[in-house]
Design a protein around this motif. Structure first.
Motif, PDB file in Angstrom:
ATOM      1  N   PRO A   1       0.837  -1.216   0.000  1.00  0.00           N
ATOM      2  CA  PRO A   1       0.000   0.000   0.000  1.00  0.00           C
ATOM      3  C   PRO A   1       0.870   1.264   0.000  1.00  0.00           C
ATOM      4  CG  PRO A   1      -0.558  -1.450   1.843  1.00  0.00           C
ATOM      5  CD  PRO A   1       0.605  -2.040   1.157  1.00  0.00           C
ATOM      6  N   PRO A   2       0.386   2.335  -0.592  1.00  0.00           N
ATOM      7  CA  PRO A   2       1.205   3.558  -0.719  1.00  0.00           C
ATOM      8  C   PRO A   2       1.654   4.155   0.621  1.00  0.00           C
ATOM      9  CG  PRO A   2      -0.766   3.719  -2.091  1.00  0.00           C
ATOM     10  CD  PRO A   2      -0.888   2.473  -1.275  1.00  0.00           C
ATOM     11  N   GLY A   3       0.873   4.067   1.663  1.00  0.00           N
ATOM     12  CA  GLY A   3       1.240   4.657   2.944  1.00  0.00           C
ATOM     13  C   GLY A   3       2.264   3.848   3.722  1.00  0.00           C
ATOM     14  N   LEU A   4       2.504   2.621   3.325  1.00  0.00           N
ATOM     15  CA  LEU A   4       3.414   1.753   4.050  1.00  0.00           C
ATOM     16  C   LEU A   4       4.871   2.025   3.715  1.00  0.00           C
ATOM     17  CD1 LEU A   4       3.311  -0.563   6.085  1.00  0.00           C
ATOM     18  CD2 LEU A   4       3.349  -2.136   4.163  1.00  0.00           C
TER      19      LEU A   4
END
Length: 91
Positions: free
Chosen positions: A87-90
């Motif tokens: 995921p992009p936030g990880l």
């Protein structure tokens, strides 16, 4: 004898590369990354298939540099694919 093994290696790897292009094209899955990985697998298989039983010729010792570069490229492809899945936030 070394020349014959070298020719077998070159012909074997060339057949693998051309066959992999054909199969990947027929499956409509021809990408640069997938072609690189399939070609690297074929290279490693071909290196082992033409390995001499006793003494390793000089040309085979130079293949270790290509194997190392190929494995670094493979690690790059794997890291790139894993980062695309996360995921992009990880990251």
């Amino acid at each position: 004898m070394a020349t014959r093994q070298r020719q077998q290696f070159i012909y074997g790897h060339l057949m693998w590369v051309l066959g992999s292009i054909l199969v990947l094209t027929l499956l409509d899955a021809l990408t640069l990354e997938l072609f690189f990985v399939v070609s690297l697998i074929g290279f490693l298989v071909t290196v082992e298939l033409v390995a001499p039983q006793t003494v390793s010729p000089r040309w085979r010792r130079r293949l270790w540099w290509l194997i190392g570069i190929g494995l670094v490229g493979f690690a790059y492809v794997v890291i790139k694919r894993v980062l695309a899945i996360l995921p992009p936030g990880l990251v």
